[in-house]
Design a protein around this motif. Sequence first.
Motif, PDB file in Angstrom:
ATOM      1  N   LEU A 185       0.907  -1.285   0.079  1.00 23.90           N
ATOM      2  CA  LEU A 185      -0.008  -0.018  -0.064  1.00 23.90           C
ATOM      3  C   LEU A 185       0.957   1.314  -0.034  1.00 23.90           C
ATOM      4  N   VAL A 186       1.093   1.946  -1.228  1.00 23.14           N
ATOM      5  CA  VAL A 186       1.922   3.138  -1.346  1.00 23.14           C
ATOM      6  C   VAL A 186       0.747   4.432  -1.119  1.00 23.14           C
ATOM      7  N   THR A 187       1.585   5.414  -0.427  1.00 18.30           N
ATOM      8  CA  THR A 187       0.774   6.802  -0.408  1.00 18.30           C
ATOM      9  C   THR A 187       1.665   7.861  -0.766  1.00 18.30           C
ATOM     10  N   ALA A 188       1.054   8.890  -1.549  1.00 20.83           N
ATOM     11  CA  ALA A 188       1.953   9.914  -2.196  1.00 20.83           C
ATOM     12  C   ALA A 188       0.953  11.154  -1.814  1.00 20.83           C
ATOM     13  N   ARG A 189       1.886  12.176  -1.529  1.00 20.58           N
ATOM     14  CA  ARG A 189       1.279  13.434  -1.223  1.00 20.58           C
ATOM     15  C   ARG A 189       1.759  14.777  -1.906  1.00 20.58           C
ATOM     16  N   CYS A 190       1.000  15.427  -2.686  1.00 17.04           N
ATOM     17  CA  CYS A 190       1.506  16.634  -3.344  1.00 17.04           C
ATOM     18  C   CYS A 190       0.903  17.887  -2.771  1.00 17.04           C
ATOM     19  N   LEU A 191       2.026  18.625  -2.419  1.00 14.32           N
ATOM     20  CA  LEU A 191       1.894  19.903  -1.943  1.00 14.32           C
ATOM     21  C   LEU A 191       2.154  21.101  -2.699  1.00 14.32           C
ATOM     22  N   VAL A 192       1.412  22.158  -2.646  1.00 16.30           N
ATOM     23  CA  VAL A 192       1.486  23.416  -3.480  1.00 16.30           C
ATOM     24  C   VAL A 192       1.087  24.426  -2.855  1.00 16.30           C
ATOM     25  N   GLY A 193       1.682  25.690  -2.974  1.00 13.26           N
ATOM     26  CA  GLY A 193       1.256  26.984  -2.225  1.00 13.26           C
ATOM     27  C   GLY A 193       0.112  27.703  -2.681  1.00 13.26           C
ATOM     28  N   HIS A 194      -0.389  28.381  -1.840  1.00 15.28           N
ATOM     29  CA  HIS A 194      -1.697  29.094  -2.154  1.00 15.28           C
ATOM     30  C   HIS A 194      -2.016  29.722  -3.285  1.00 15.28           C
ATOM     31  N   THR A 228      -1.036  29.269   3.965  1.00 13.71           N
ATOM     32  CA  THR A 228      -1.859  27.934   3.493  1.00 13.71           C
ATOM     33  C   THR A 228      -0.954  27.013   2.260  1.00 13.71           C
ATOM     34  N   ILE A 229      -1.220  25.755   2.788  1.00 14.89           N
ATOM     35  CA  ILE A 229      -0.815  24.923   1.910  1.00 14.89           C
ATOM     36  C   ILE A 229      -1.850  23.949   1.176  1.00 14.89           C
ATOM     37  N   GLN A 230      -1.993  23.786  -0.093  1.00 12.10           N
ATOM     38  CA  GLN A 230      -2.961  22.991  -0.851  1.00 12.10           C
ATOM     39  C   GLN A 230      -2.439  21.397  -0.865  1.00 12.10           C
ATOM     40  N   VAL A 231      -3.133  20.491  -0.341  1.00 14.88           N
ATOM     41  CA  VAL A 231      -2.606  19.185  -0.201  1.00 14.88           C
ATOM     42  C   VAL A 231      -3.441  18.283  -1.020  1.00 14.88           C
ATOM     43  N   SER A 232      -2.925  17.315  -1.672  1.00 15.25           N
ATOM     44  CA  SER A 232      -3.833  16.266  -2.356  1.00 15.25           C
ATOM     45  C   SER A 232      -2.906  15.069  -2.115  1.00 15.25           C
ATOM     46  N   GLU A 233      -3.677  13.850  -1.733  1.00 16.49           N
ATOM     47  CA  GLU A 233      -2.900  12.627  -1.168  1.00 16.49           C
ATOM     48  C   GLU A 233      -3.745  11.651  -2.013  1.00 16.49           C
ATOM     49  N   VAL A 234      -3.013  10.518  -2.367  1.00 12.31           N
ATOM     50  CA  VAL A 234      -3.555   9.507  -3.034  1.00 12.31           C
ATOM     51  C   VAL A 234      -2.913   8.163  -2.498  1.00 12.31           C
ATOM     52  N   GLU A 235      -3.742   7.199  -2.176  1.00 13.07           N
ATOM     53  CA  GLU A 235      -3.243   5.941  -1.397  1.00 13.07           C
ATOM     54  C   GLU A 235      -3.795   4.733  -2.395  1.00 13.07           C
ATOM     55  N   VAL A 236      -2.935   3.785  -2.676  1.00 10.47           N
ATOM     56  CA  VAL A 236      -3.388   2.773  -3.573  1.00 10.47           C
ATOM     57  C   VAL A 236      -2.656   1.539  -3.581  1.00 10.47           C
ATOM     58  N   GLU A 237      -3.232   0.315  -3.585  1.00 11.54           N
ATOM     59  CA  GLU A 237      -2.585  -1.154  -3.517  1.00 11.54           C
ATOM     60  C   GLU A 237      -1.850  -1.352  -4.721  1.00 11.54           C
ATOM     61  N   VAL A 238      -0.384  -1.705  -4.764  1.00 10.21           N
ATOM     62  CA  VAL A 238       0.169  -1.727  -6.093  1.00 10.21           C
ATOM     63  C   VAL A 238      -0.122  -3.363  -6.542  1.00 10.21           C
ATOM     64  N   ARG A 239      -0.329  -3.216  -7.929  1.00  5.78           N
ATOM     65  CA  ARG A 239      -0.817  -4.301  -8.781  1.00  5.78           C
ATOM     66  C   ARG A 239       0.346  -4.791  -9.845  1.00  5.78           C
ATOM     67  N   GLU A 240       0.521  -6.119  -9.716  1.00  6.17           N
ATOM     68  CA  GLU A 240       1.539  -6.589 -10.647  1.00  6.17           C
ATOM     69  C   GLU A 240       1.813  -5.592 -12.127  1.00  6.17           C
ATOM     70  N   ALA A 241       0.318  -5.413 -12.829  1.00  6.42           N
ATOM     71  CA  ALA A 241       0.515  -5.288 -13.853  1.00  6.42           C
ATOM     72  C   ALA A 241       1.218  -3.827 -14.198  1.00  6.42           C
ATOM     73  N   TRP A 242       1.238  -3.006 -12.939  1.00 11.81           N
ATOM     74  CA  TRP A 242       1.858  -1.559 -13.036  1.00 11.81           C
ATOM     75  C   TRP A 242       3.212  -1.685 -12.696  1.00 11.81           C
ATOM     76  N   LEU A 243       3.795  -2.634 -12.406  1.00 12.75           N
ATOM     77  CA  LEU A 243       5.320  -2.903 -12.376  1.00 12.75           C
ATOM     78  C   LEU A 243       6.131  -3.746 -13.453  1.00 12.75           C
TER      79      LEU A 243
END
Length: 285
Positions: A185-194, A228-243
């Motif tokens: 289970l991988v998580t990535a977070r994207c941060l960007v200014g106001h 203020t920071i704008q944040v978007s986060e994605v969490e997904v379970e890795v699948r074999e086809a993606w690798l």
Amino acid sequence: MACHHLQPPPPAASAAAAALLLLLLALTDTGWSLRVSGVTVPSVVVSGSAVQLVCHYEHTTDRPDPLYSVKWYKDVNQFYEYIPKRDQPVRVYPLPHIHVDEQGSSGASVRLTGVTRGTSGTFRCEVMGDKPYFETDDHAVNMSVVEIPLWGPEVNGGIQGVTESASVVEGAGAGERARVRPGDLVTARCLVGHSDPPADITWTLNSASPPSHARLQRFLQTDHRGRTIQVSEVEVEVREAWLRRGALTLSCRVRVSSVYYKTANITFIHADHPQPAGFGWFSSG
């Protein structure tokens, strides 16, 4: 029965009616002597920048009445006037969020400096011909001023429950990357200014939309400086086809209107896959 005889109109009234009729016919035959053919107003500009507004007008060939005035309005309020016959042809009227650069303005062209979100609105140019008709024509265009982020996007992430992490930001080198396996289970977070309006933040996984089982969330947070920071986060379970190529890449794409677009990536390597030589596409695009 009494007979009523119609009396002819007085000579003066007949002359006035005839003159009015001739004037109406003249206007009908020749049309407008002066008209606005268009205006140059940018639809979207960045806050703090300077813009040039230009009013384009033209005369008819059959009745080239001279120009009397050019006026500029923001919404319903006038802020600029040009009357060529006046000793000082240009006159500026104070208006909130409108800063006219008189040195950079002349005739039907107006230069605004230091535009802000409050400068947004409808900008209208009005031209008027000189005597005897003083005909007017105008044209209006909307302009939006946006505040773009001063930094970002920055991406970081890792494998849930594993201390090893990876971070690749735009323009950075390949750097260290987390090694993953199918089922992690991988998580990535994207941060960007106001920004104003808020940024449109989207994710892609190996250049495709994230799968339906991915968990996406968007929120705001404040840094130690109170920004203020704008944040978007994605969490997904890795699948074999993606690798299949030995790695998967999550890309965060940030857009503000039509004036700001940037992308940052984070790449995870297959833990059981040998890394090929020249893995250059790991770097951020």
